[in-house]
Design an enzyme around this catalytic site. Structure first.
Site, PDB file in Angstrom:
ATOM      1  N   GLY A  62      35.302  36.159  42.426  1.00 52.84           N
ATOM      2  CA  GLY A  62      36.335  35.134  43.879  1.00 52.84           C
ATOM      3  C   GLY A  62      36.673  34.041  43.336  1.00 52.84           C
ATOM      4  N   GLU A 121      29.884  37.059  39.783  1.00 52.63           N
ATOM      5  CA  GLU A 121      30.801  37.773  39.090  1.00 52.63           C
ATOM      6  C   GLU A 121      32.158  36.957  39.455  1.00 52.63           C
ATOM      7  OE1 GLU A 121      30.430  41.048  42.385  1.00 52.63           O
ATOM      8  OE2 GLU A 121      29.068  42.042  41.151  1.00 52.63           O
ATOM      9  N   PRO A 122      32.845  36.178  38.236  1.00 50.04           N
ATOM     10  CA  PRO A 122      34.207  35.679  37.866  1.00 50.04           C
ATOM     11  C   PRO A 122      34.914  36.695  37.070  1.00 50.04           C
ATOM     12  CG  PRO A 122      32.255  34.423  36.935  1.00 50.04           C
ATOM     13  CD  PRO A 122      31.620  35.467  37.621  1.00 50.04           C
ATOM     14  N   ARG A 139      38.866  36.073  37.670  1.00 50.65           N
ATOM     15  CA  ARG A 139      39.781  35.845  37.228  1.00 50.65           C
ATOM     16  C   ARG A 139      39.479  33.874  36.355  1.00 50.65           C
ATOM     17  NH1 ARG A 139      44.080  36.017  40.771  1.00 50.65           N
ATOM     18  NH2 ARG A 139      42.329  36.564  42.517  1.00 50.65           N
ATOM     19  N   TYR A 146      51.226  39.218  45.972  1.00 51.56           N
ATOM     20  CA  TYR A 146      50.062  38.213  46.676  1.00 51.56           C
ATOM     21  C   TYR A 146      51.700  36.198  47.057  1.00 51.56           C
ATOM     22  CZ  TYR A 146      46.920  40.990  44.466  1.00 51.56           C
ATOM     23  OH  TYR A 146      46.686  42.360  43.451  1.00 51.56           O
ATOM     24  N   CYS A 180      64.943  47.897  38.958  1.00 51.43           N
ATOM     25  CA  CYS A 180      65.610  47.824  39.912  1.00 51.43           C
ATOM     26  C   CYS A 180      65.364  47.639  41.229  1.00 51.43           C
ATOM     27  CB  CYS A 180      66.320  48.917  39.283  1.00 51.43           C
ATOM     28  SG  CYS A 180      66.679  49.178  38.165  1.00 51.43           S
ATOM     29  N   GLU A 181      64.949  46.125  41.615  1.00 47.30           N
ATOM     30  CA  GLU A 181      64.103  45.084  43.063  1.00 47.30           C
ATOM     31  C   GLU A 181      64.078  43.879  43.162  1.00 47.30           C
ATOM     32  OE1 GLU A 181      61.214  46.732  45.338  1.00 47.30           O
ATOM     33  OE2 GLU A 181      60.401  48.774  43.274  1.00 47.30           O
ATOM     34  N   TYR A 239      43.976  40.043  36.156  1.00 43.19           N
ATOM     35  CA  TYR A 239      45.618  40.540  36.796  1.00 43.19           C
ATOM     36  C   TYR A 239      46.682  40.867  36.603  1.00 43.19           C
ATOM     37  CZ  TYR A 239      40.593  40.562  39.435  1.00 43.19           C
ATOM     38  OH  TYR A 239      39.667  40.530  39.789  1.00 43.19           O
TER      39      TYR A 239
HETATM   40  N1  LLP Z   1      33.011  41.403  42.002  1.00 39.49           N
HETATM   41  C1  LLP Z   1      34.005  42.094  43.343  1.00 39.49           C
HETATM   42  C2  LLP Z   1      33.082  43.449  43.742  1.00 39.49           C
HETATM   43  C3  LLP Z   1      35.268  42.481  43.393  1.00 39.49           C
HETATM   44  O1  LLP Z   1      35.643  43.469  43.955  1.00 39.49           O
HETATM   45  C4  LLP Z   1      36.046  41.261  42.244  1.00 39.49           C
HETATM   46  C5  LLP Z   1      37.662  41.146  42.698  1.00 39.49           C
HETATM   47  C6  LLP Z   1      35.102  40.620  41.646  1.00 39.49           C
HETATM   48  C7  LLP Z   1      33.935  40.247  41.446  1.00 39.49           C
HETATM   49  C8  LLP Z   1      35.950  39.275  40.908  1.00 39.49           C
HETATM   50  O2  LLP Z   1      37.018  38.721  41.375  1.00 39.49           O
HETATM   51  P1  LLP Z   1      37.977  37.178  40.925  1.00 39.49           P
HETATM   52  O3  LLP Z   1      36.516  36.446  40.320  1.00 39.49           O
HETATM   53  O4  LLP Z   1      38.687  38.339  39.736  1.00 39.49           O
HETATM   54  O5  LLP Z   1      38.635  37.098  42.068  1.00 39.49           O
HETATM   55  N2  LLP Z   1      44.410  41.737  42.063  1.00 39.49           N
HETATM   56  C9  LLP Z   1      44.229  40.100  42.460  1.00 39.49           C
HETATM   57  C10 LLP Z   1      42.977  40.513  43.098  1.00 39.49           C
HETATM   58  C11 LLP Z   1      42.085  42.020  43.234  1.00 39.49           C
HETATM   59  C12 LLP Z   1      39.817  41.555  43.171  1.00 39.49           C
HETATM   60  C13 LLP Z   1      39.369  42.662  43.341  1.00 39.49           C
HETATM   61  N3  LLP Z   1      37.957  42.182  43.097  1.00 39.49           N
HETATM   62  C14 LLP Z   1      45.122  39.546  42.661  1.00 39.49           C
HETATM   63  O6  LLP Z   1      46.146  39.456  41.349  1.00 39.49           O
HETATM   64  O7  LLP Z   1      45.142  38.061  42.595  1.00 39.49           O
END
Ligand code: LLP
Length: 445
Positions: free
Chosen positions: A261, A303-304, A306, A346, A373-374, A403
């Site tokens: 996250g 767990e990065p 993004r 978002y 078309c939106e 993403y």
């Molecule tokens: N670990 C778990 C259990 C997760 O569910 C996620 C993301 C991550 C790690 C990695 O999160 P990150 O570091 O990438 O933020 N579609 C959304 C993001 C949804 C993330 C879902 N889970 C967006 O485009 O912002």
């Protein structure tokens, strides 16, 4: 003295400087309007692969992987594959020595097809189908993260040998991010709440099954989190729960996975999470909490997703039309919410840059819209683009690596764009463009 020296806003719009923090490490802009990533001219990339096209700076991905390993020595870094996955990406992550967070049989299968070892995969998901689990078992996925009480018995019945599991716990911490990206608070679909007693019940349930080996706890606060203190707070609650387990069951769980996250900047006014500060603060806070509770320090995992891949990606679009409305100017491009639904989902904000010809005129705010078309198909509000923007121009949107491809759809029967790795002047396809034939293959007729 030039006109640009006299009028600072004009100077900004005329310069070839790239907004800091948003572009991949190897991105370069020349004064004549060229934009290069990985030594590849993006105009040539567009000519070769068509538009839209997503370029991935492989050097940038590797640097981010290394920055994580350096900032968090001894901590397991598991790339969250949902951010972007294909075989080439899995190989890259493997070469950099990372583990992988997967959340479906599909993600397991793609990573395994690239030779990524199952033992270094951690499987998440609030719903894991029997098919998902069978794929995980066949691949030898190292750890499965149990998300609900209902998962315990079927998993125990399915595993061929003793399976390591973690429990996903809700720490009850608000990460201060978009509601659609929040997962650490009570009353949401993920995990087992400490507060309601569900987490403690799951510990008892797993310990009662000899087929499962409970090795640790997991939590994930949400996405686009920038506040390190929220990670500290959540980690402290997790350690307190580890201590509760130790008191009740006489076992010290050896692992703690504090999820991903980590926030990144999408626009010049936004900030990324400070990785170095995270590395200095969070493991130390966990060590202190463990000492306070008389526990040994568990092995940590982060767990990065993004933070490893977002900045490496640049999407290139071609302008199809420019319309001057009463209050706004609309610049319509040949992609949109099917390749980037994030603004619609978002409220994500994006930076946009015109390239391919020199900047000779000042920039003005415009609304960059897609082809769907939106009316909600908006890629960027108030994007600063040169006044002479016209059909045929090329636009680059940085920070498109996470993403985008993984969240893309075929809305309006438009095939998903190709993804191309760029490095050392070479462009190597990672995913090809989805064709009409691909789409027709599913159509049962
Ligand atoms: N670990 C778990 C259990 C997760 O569910 C996620 C993301 C991550 C790690 C990695 O999160 P990150 O570091 O990438 O933020 N579609 C959304 C993001 C949804 C993330 C879902 N889970 C967006 O485009 O912002």
């Amino acid at each position: 003295m030039t006109l640009a020296d006299l009028i600072p806003s004009l100077r900004t719009s005329l310069s070839s400087r790239l907004a800091p923090g948003l572009w991949p490490e190897t991105a370069r802009a020349t004064c004549d309007g060229q934009l290069l990533v990985g030594g590849v001219d993006l105009a040539q990339l567009a000519a070769q692969f068509g538009t839209p096209v997503l370029a991935i700076d492989a050097t940038d991905v590797r640097s981010r992987c290394r920055a994580y390993r350096e900032s968090l020595p001894g901590v397991e870094i598991a790339y969250a594959a949902k951010a972007f996955l294909c075989r080439a990406m899995a190989r890259l992550v493997d070469q950099e020595g990372l583990a992988m967070d997967v959340c479906s049989g599909g993600e397991v299968a793609v990573a395994a097809a690239a030779g990524f070892p199952g033992a270094r995969m951690v499987m998440h998901g609030n719903v894991k189908t029997t098919e998902d689990l069978k794929t995980a078992m066949a691949t030898g996925v190292g750890r499965i993260v149990i998300d609900s009480l209902e998962e315990i018995a079927p998993l125990a019945a399915l595993v061929p040998t003793r399976q390591q599991v973690l429990l996903r716990v809700v720490p009850g911490v608000d990460a201060g991010t978009h509601a659609g990206l929040t997962t650490g608070t009570e009353d949401q679909k993920f995990g087992l709440s400490i507060a309601t007693g569900a987490a403690a019940e799951a510990v008892r349930g797993v310990l009662a099954r000899p087929e499962l080996e409970l090795v640790g706890l997991h939590c994930h606060l949400g996405s686009q989190v920038r506040s390190i203190s929220r990670y500290v707070e959540a980690s402290e609650r997790m350690v307190a729960f580890l201590a509760e387990i130790a008191r009740e069951h006489g076992i010290e769980l050896p692992q703690l996975d504090i999820g991903g996250g980590h926030g990144v900047a999408y626009a010049p006014e936004e900030e990324s999470m400070d990785l170095a500060a995270f590395g200095r603060t969070v493991p130390a806070a966990i060590a202190e909490a463990c000492q306070w509770h008389g526990l040994r320090m568990p092995r940590l995992t982060v767990e990065p997703g993004r933070a490893l891949i977002a900045r490496a990606g640049v999407t290139v679009y071609r302008v199809a039309a420019v319309k001057h409305g009463v209050r706004r100017t609309f610049v319509a491009v040949d992609g949109g919410m099917s390749d980037n639904p994030r603004p619609a989902l978002y409220g994500a904000r994006y930076h946009v840059r015109r390239f391919g010809r020199p900047e000779r005129v000042p920039s003005r705010p415009v609304t960059v819209v897609g082809r769907h078309c939106e009316s909600s198909d908006v890629l960027a509000e108030e994007a600063m683009l040169p006044e002479d923007i016209a059909a045929g121009d090329l636009l680059a949107v940085p920070c498109s690596g996470a993403y985008h491809s993984s969240l893309s759809s075929t809305y309006n029967q438009i095939g998903r764009p190709p993804v191309v790795a760029v490095a050392s002047g070479a462009a190597v396809p990672m995913l090809r463009r989805e064709t009409l034939e691909d789409l027709m293959l599913r159509d049962a007729g």
